[in-house]
Each structure stands twice: as C-alpha cells, then as structure tokens.
Design a protein around this motif. Structure first.
Motif, PDB file in Angstrom:
ATOM      1  N   VAL A  83       0.850  -1.185   0.000  1.00 48.79           N
ATOM      2  CA  VAL A  83       0.000   0.000   0.000  1.00 48.79           C
ATOM      3  C   VAL A  83       0.891   1.241   0.000  1.00 48.79           C
ATOM      4  CG1 VAL A  83      -1.766   1.302   1.225  1.00 48.79           C
ATOM      5  CG2 VAL A  83      -1.828  -1.209   1.250  1.00 48.79           C
ATOM      6  N   GLN A  84       0.624   2.120  -0.895  1.00 51.61           N
ATOM      7  CA  GLN A  84       1.364   3.384  -0.948  1.00 51.61           C
ATOM      8  C   GLN A  84       0.439   4.520  -0.522  1.00 51.61           C
ATOM      9  OE1 GLN A  84       2.830   3.470  -5.009  1.00 51.61           O
ATOM     10  NE2 GLN A  84       4.738   2.508  -4.374  1.00 51.61           N
ATOM     11  N   LEU A  85       0.980   5.415   0.265  1.00 50.27           N
ATOM     12  CA  LEU A  85       0.223   6.555   0.757  1.00 50.27           C
ATOM     13  C   LEU A  85       0.865   7.836   0.264  1.00 50.27           C
ATOM     14  CD1 LEU A  85      -0.316   5.437   4.474  1.00 50.27           C
ATOM     15  CD2 LEU A  85      -1.809   5.046   2.516  1.00 50.27           C
ATOM     16  N   GLN A  86       0.039   8.734  -0.234  1.00 46.88           N
ATOM     17  CA  GLN A  86       0.531  10.000  -0.768  1.00 46.88           C
ATOM     18  C   GLN A  86      -0.146  11.135  -0.022  1.00 46.88           C
ATOM     19  OE1 GLN A  86       2.891  10.450  -3.315  1.00 46.88           O
ATOM     20  NE2 GLN A  86       2.804  12.613  -2.745  1.00 46.88           N
ATOM     21  N   ALA A  87       0.642  11.872   0.750  1.00 51.41           N
ATOM     22  CA  ALA A  87       0.099  12.974   1.532  1.00 51.41           C
ATOM     23  C   ALA A  87       0.332  14.297   0.817  1.00 51.41           C
ATOM     24  CB  ALA A  87       0.743  13.007   2.909  1.00 51.41           C
ATOM     25  N   SER A  88      -0.586  15.220   1.034  1.00 53.24           N
ATOM     26  CA  SER A  88      -0.450  16.552   0.448  1.00 53.24           C
ATOM     27  C   SER A  88      -1.239  17.552   1.287  1.00 53.24           C
ATOM     28  CB  SER A  88      -0.962  16.556  -0.995  1.00 53.24           C
ATOM     29  OG  SER A  88      -2.336  16.208  -1.035  1.00 53.24           O
ATOM     30  N   GLY A  89      -0.994  18.833   1.028  1.00 57.42           N
ATOM     31  CA  GLY A  89      -1.819  19.867   1.630  1.00 57.42           C
ATOM     32  C   GLY A  89      -1.160  20.726   2.679  1.00 57.42           C
ATOM     33  N   GLY A  90       0.095  20.455   3.015  1.00 58.38           N
ATOM     34  CA  GLY A  90       0.756  21.278   4.013  1.00 58.38           C
ATOM     35  C   GLY A  90       1.043  22.674   3.494  1.00 58.38           C
ATOM     36  N   GLY A  91       1.531  23.520   4.381  1.00 63.37           N
ATOM     37  CA  GLY A  91       1.860  24.875   3.971  1.00 63.37           C
ATOM     38  C   GLY A  91       2.223  25.739   5.148  1.00 63.37           C
ATOM     39  N   LEU A  92       2.438  27.017   4.838  1.00 63.91           N
ATOM     40  CA  LEU A  92       2.776  28.025   5.845  1.00 63.91           C
ATOM     41  C   LEU A  92       1.565  28.926   6.027  1.00 63.91           C
ATOM     42  CD1 LEU A  92       4.725  29.692   7.611  1.00 63.91           C
ATOM     43  CD2 LEU A  92       5.475  30.836   5.504  1.00 63.91           C
ATOM     44  N   VAL A  93       1.058  28.994   7.260  1.00 62.67           N
ATOM     45  CA  VAL A  93      -0.109  29.812   7.546  1.00 62.67           C
ATOM     46  C   VAL A  93       0.119  30.574   8.854  1.00 62.67           C
ATOM     47  CG1 VAL A  93      -1.718  28.280   6.346  1.00 62.67           C
ATOM     48  CG2 VAL A  93      -1.295  27.967   8.804  1.00 62.67           C
ATOM     49  N   GLN A  94      -0.739  31.552   9.071  1.00 61.86           N
ATOM     50  CA  GLN A  94      -0.700  32.286  10.333  1.00 61.86           C
ATOM     51  C   GLN A  94      -1.585  31.608  11.368  1.00 61.86           C
ATOM     52  OE1 GLN A  94      -1.751  36.349   9.317  1.00 61.86           O
ATOM     53  NE2 GLN A  94       0.410  36.884   9.104  1.00 61.86           N
ATOM     54  N   ALA A  95      -1.298  31.879  12.614  1.00 69.17           N
ATOM     55  CA  ALA A  95      -2.110  31.334  13.691  1.00 69.17           C
ATOM     56  C   ALA A  95      -3.571  31.706  13.476  1.00 69.17           C
ATOM     57  CB  ALA A  95      -1.616  31.860  15.030  1.00 69.17           C
TER      58      ALA A  95
END
Length: 122
Positions: free
Chosen positions: A1-13
């Motif tokens: 099984v391969q898992l592909q994560a995405s969606g991170g980033g730099l945001v403000q509190a």
C-alpha cells in the motif's frame, strides 16, 4: 500500500489547512501523526474502519476533524484554528489489522506516507 500525503503549507495562527492522504488501495485504518524538530512522533487523529470511527489526540480535539472518502481511498485532516505548536511534519499512516486500543501508536501502522510540512506562524 502506498500513501501520498499533500496539503501542508505556511499559515498564520488561527488559519485553516486541509491535509489529504490518498492510499493506493483500500486501507481500513488511516491516521495522522506529526513530528516537530527535536520531538518524538505523536498521534494526531485516526479513522478506523469504513464507517470511519474517529479518534483524536487531546491537543487537537475540537480543532481538527478527520474524514474519509472510501470511494477514493483518501483520508482528510481538516485543521482549524491552527496554533504555532501545531508546526510539524505531518505523516499519514495506514493499516488493516489495527484494533481500537492500538490506533494511538505508530508501531501499529504498517504503511506510511511521506511527510507534509505544516508551519504556523504567530
């Protein structure tokens, strides 16, 4: 099984982000862990079974929501009201033989995706 994560980033509190993790095949339990520099990897949330019973770390309860789209073999982590202490590399994980009492432990998961970085500035 391969898992592909995405969606991170730099945001403000106070901002929101949604992470996605797509599995190459159906995976009964899918979870998210995170690891900040100099700290151990910690449990964030998990979705167990196709019905999606959800489990959360106390530190994210009420702010994060895990959901799944079984047709897409994908799990999502909606993160609201982000705090600087949420800054970490987030990893998705999966397993097909995890009993409920074990969803909190990284050793229970057989499959891991690459990390996606979440950085929250104050």
């Amino acid at each position: 099984v391969q898992l592909q994560a995405s969606g991170g980033g730099l945001v403000q509190a106070g901002a929101s982000l949604r992470l996605s993790c797509a599995a190459s095949t159906r995976t009964l339990t899918m979870g998210w862990f995170r690891q900040a520099p100099g700290k151990e990897r910690e449990f964030v949330a998990a979705s167990k079974g196709l019905g999606g019973a959800s489990y959360y770390a106390d530190s994210v309860k009420g702010r994060f929501t895990i959901s799944r789209d079984n047709a897409k073999n994908t799990v999502y982590l909606q993160m609201n009201n982000l705090k600087p202490e949420d800054t970490a590399a987030y990893y998705c994980a999966g397993g097909n033989s995890i009993i409920t009492s074990q969803v909190w432990y990284s050793d229970s998961y057989a499959y891991w995706g690459q990390g996606t970085q979440v950085t929250v500035s104050s």
